[in-house]
Design an enzyme around this catalytic site. Sequence first.
Site, mmCIF file in Angstrom:
data_model
loop_
_atom_site.group_PDB
_atom_site.id
_atom_site.type_symbol
_atom_site.label_atom_id
_atom_site.label_comp_id
_atom_site.label_asym_id
_atom_site.label_seq_id
_atom_site.Cartn_x
_atom_site.Cartn_y
_atom_site.Cartn_z
ATOM 1 N N GLU A 61 1.593 2.480 -10.774
ATOM 2 C CA GLU A 61 2.609 3.538 -10.723
ATOM 3 C C GLU A 61 3.564 3.529 -11.916
ATOM 4 O O GLU A 61 4.026 2.480 -12.352
ATOM 5 C CB GLU A 61 3.403 3.417 -9.424
ATOM 6 C CG GLU A 61 4.323 4.595 -9.163
ATOM 7 C CD GLU A 61 4.538 4.816 -7.679
ATOM 8 O OE1 GLU A 61 3.664 5.450 -7.051
ATOM 9 O OE2 GLU A 61 5.543 4.331 -7.151
ATOM 10 N N LYS A 63 7.076 4.677 -12.620
ATOM 11 C CA LYS A 63 8.252 5.035 -11.806
ATOM 12 C C LYS A 63 9.500 4.442 -12.433
ATOM 13 O O LYS A 63 9.600 3.238 -12.584
ATOM 14 C CB LYS A 63 8.034 4.481 -10.381
ATOM 15 C CG LYS A 63 9.219 4.565 -9.453
ATOM 16 C CD LYS A 63 8.845 4.300 -7.987
ATOM 17 C CE LYS A 63 8.550 2.843 -7.649
ATOM 18 N NZ LYS A 63 8.386 2.611 -6.191
ATOM 19 N N LYS A 123 2.749 12.074 -7.875
ATOM 20 C CA LYS A 123 3.502 11.458 -6.784
ATOM 21 C C LYS A 123 4.769 12.259 -6.590
ATOM 22 O O LYS A 123 5.684 12.222 -7.408
ATOM 23 C CB LYS A 123 3.816 10.018 -7.175
ATOM 24 C CG LYS A 123 4.239 9.130 -6.034
ATOM 25 C CD LYS A 123 3.100 8.983 -5.077
ATOM 26 C CE LYS A 123 3.011 7.657 -4.370
ATOM 27 N NZ LYS A 123 3.985 6.666 -4.651
ATOM 28 N N GLU A 172 -0.874 10.101 3.023
ATOM 29 C CA GLU A 172 -0.131 8.875 3.307
ATOM 30 C C GLU A 172 0.403 8.875 4.735
ATOM 31 O O GLU A 172 1.032 9.842 5.170
ATOM 32 C CB GLU A 172 1.023 8.788 2.307
ATOM 33 C CG GLU A 172 2.042 7.741 2.616
ATOM 34 C CD GLU A 172 3.132 7.699 1.570
ATOM 35 O OE1 GLU A 172 2.820 7.619 0.365
ATOM 36 O OE2 GLU A 172 4.304 7.751 1.953
ATOM 37 N N ASN A 193 1.456 3.584 3.869
ATOM 38 C CA ASN A 193 2.681 3.183 3.174
ATOM 39 C C ASN A 193 3.390 2.102 3.976
ATOM 40 O O ASN A 193 3.813 2.336 5.097
ATOM 41 C CB ASN A 193 3.599 4.397 2.963
ATOM 42 C CG ASN A 193 4.696 4.096 1.947
ATOM 43 O OD1 ASN A 193 4.834 2.944 1.504
ATOM 44 N ND2 ASN A 193 5.454 5.107 1.586
ATOM 45 N N GLU A 223 -0.041 0.787 0.249
ATOM 46 C CA GLU A 223 0.994 1.247 -0.677
ATOM 47 C C GLU A 223 2.334 0.566 -0.402
ATOM 48 O O GLU A 223 2.744 0.452 0.747
ATOM 49 C CB GLU A 223 1.262 2.752 -0.495
ATOM 50 C CG GLU A 223 0.069 3.656 -0.517
ATOM 51 C CD GLU A 223 0.476 5.112 -0.254
ATOM 52 O OE1 GLU A 223 -0.410 5.954 -0.167
ATOM 53 O OE2 GLU A 223 1.690 5.393 -0.102
ATOM 54 N N SER A 224 3.003 0.175 -1.456
ATOM 55 C CA SER A 224 4.382 -0.351 -1.420
ATOM 56 C C SER A 224 4.471 -1.800 -0.949
ATOM 57 O O SER A 224 3.728 -2.229 -0.061
ATOM 58 C CB SER A 224 5.299 0.469 -0.501
ATOM 59 O OG SER A 224 5.239 1.828 -0.788
#
Length: 264
Positions: A61, A63, A123, A172, A193, A223-224
């Site tokens: 990512e 970000k 995103k 997601e 997520n 994710e995350s």
Amino acid sequence: MSLPTVLERIIERKFEEVGEREKQRSVSQLQDDIITASPVRGFVQAIANNIAAGRSAVIAEVKKASPSKGVIREHFQPAEIACSYEKGGATCLSVLTDADFFQGSEAYLQQAREACSLPVIRKDFIVDPYQVYEARAIGADCILLIAAALSDGKMAELNTIAQALGMDVLIEVHNADELARTLPLGNRLIGINNRNLHNFDTSLSTTYDLLDSISDQHIVVTESGIHRREDVAAMREHGVNAFLVGEAFMRAEEPGEKLAEMFA
Ligand SMILES: O=P(O)(O)OC[C@@H](O)[C@@H](O)c1c[nH]c2ccccc12
């Protein structure tokens, strides 16, 4: 009445933003842009190829900031970051395009994508078909749809439009109800997520808890909250081979080196 959560505030703002953008550039103008846009790079295909070869697929990512962490990376050059990720073995890129909450932009996606040959996901918080056309017009190969932000009907509509434009879709979810609403769409890719978008807590067991309800025909993207080699190893032990990682890479001086280290 309870205070609106951050997700609710973001979504409310997105509808305003779409209204503003439509005045600047109409959907039919975006459709013209799409005719000359760079051809789609296979996002799901790249992930599937990696996994078939026994490797982890890493969506890296780009970000700058987030509502929960503030500015994550001061020195922020999307093209440079994209090159670093490609060198470090990334499978795909994820670029935040939301300006108000993540300090992202459409230009960042374009810069990152032009600098490398990796497929890129836009995103953002997509709530309207306008944003799907816009995604393809700026070169996106895949879009994110957040089940928590969409009704069943809206999710199906946006999914169909994206696919008609040749893009892949990462839907997601973060609980069993959202997963149950998503599975009937038949998408290959399912994102889980680990961050609760209402309160920002992350817990890797969010992924583990949902795995049993997902058949092998799907590819699960966790994710995350993936920060260490141990997190990667634990996921792989559970049969999860696709990862979406932002902060851990963004805080490293050389994001691609960090990727190579974590996924070696
Ligand atoms: O920085 P992290 O903890 O590695 O997380 C990356 C990614 O999963 C996260 O940015 C994200 C997942 N879903 C989102 C939806 C909107 C905005 C951001 C996200």
